[in-house]
Design an enzyme around this catalytic site. Sequence first.
Site, mmCIF file in Angstrom:
data_model
loop_
_atom_site.group_PDB
_atom_site.id
_atom_site.type_symbol
_atom_site.label_atom_id
_atom_site.label_comp_id
_atom_site.label_asym_id
_atom_site.label_seq_id
_atom_site.Cartn_x
_atom_site.Cartn_y
_atom_site.Cartn_z
ATOM 1 C CG ASP A 104 -1.900 -0.573 0.878
ATOM 2 O OD1 ASP A 104 -2.401 -1.250 0.318
ATOM 3 O OD2 ASP A 104 -2.241 -1.550 1.988
ATOM 4 C CG HIS A 250 -2.682 -6.317 0.034
ATOM 5 N ND1 HIS A 250 -1.443 -5.752 0.138
ATOM 6 C CD2 HIS A 250 -3.460 -5.369 -1.017
ATOM 7 C CE1 HIS A 250 -1.881 -4.369 -0.126
ATOM 8 N NE2 HIS A 250 -3.406 -4.052 -0.203
ATOM 9 N NE ARG A 265 -6.051 0.624 2.839
ATOM 10 C CZ ARG A 265 -5.389 0.881 2.025
ATOM 11 N NH1 ARG A 265 -5.192 0.331 1.153
ATOM 12 N NH2 ARG A 265 -4.478 1.630 1.681
#
Length: 277
Positions: A104, A250, A265
């Site tokens: 991320d 991911h 999130r």
Amino acid sequence: MGYQTIQVRKLTPAIGAEIAGVDLSRPLGNQTFQEIHDALMENLVIFFHDQELTHDQHKAFGRLFGELHLHPTSTRKDWDHPEILVIKADENSKYIAGEEWHSDVSCDPEPPMGSILYMKELPPDGGGNTLFANMYRAWDTLSPPIQRLCEGLTAIHDGAQVYGGRFGQTPKEGGFPRNEHPVVRTHPVTGRKALYVNRNFTTRIVGLRKHESDALLEMLYRHSETPEFQCRFAWRPNSIAFWDNRAAMHHAMWDYFPHRRLGYRVTVKGDKPFLRA
């Protein structure tokens, strides 16, 4: 590792564990917090089922691990929780977040330490799983000559190709984040080395010609996506996944169009990637 206040069940030998015996909506004792932290360090991604959290409780759990991160494209004015990113797909979606393997917001100068995704709605016929890959193992299984090459390299991570290109978003003043990070980084807690490039954000390796950079990155991407480095998580409503962005990638599966999937999130701030000699 022994745990006294939680139950930990590994998903695979490489990565991932399910955690039971804890209600994340309630304040955590010091030992329970430490054991959840240790389980994350040991397994890189941990999963919780049957959790009922408000947005404030979700944020409070995240803050136990550090200051919360604001996403660089977060511009909503009609939302009381800027620290929470809405993860949503439905029949109108042209793309979803996380379709490529990634860590991320690796384009930030100090990329996030971890992300905590709370899933509320799922497709009726299954699908929407998330895959996670162990980047320690990706590094450890490279041959020594390739390791020596990678340890001396840095790469550019650019948010423009994702947020401006695929998502068509307008940057805030100053543009999308773009930063240079080591190709292999040292984890600040475990001290282990992890490969740190990803298809989503990494655009080139500094100092190499384009064809050299493209070839090396493609080899590293394919290697890090080896199935034996992975686990695959089948979500349930009210499940939570908490992953360590410093040592795990991911990939979100979009195999449920046109059905709806909705989650929230919270992301925890991290520090500047470094390689310890």
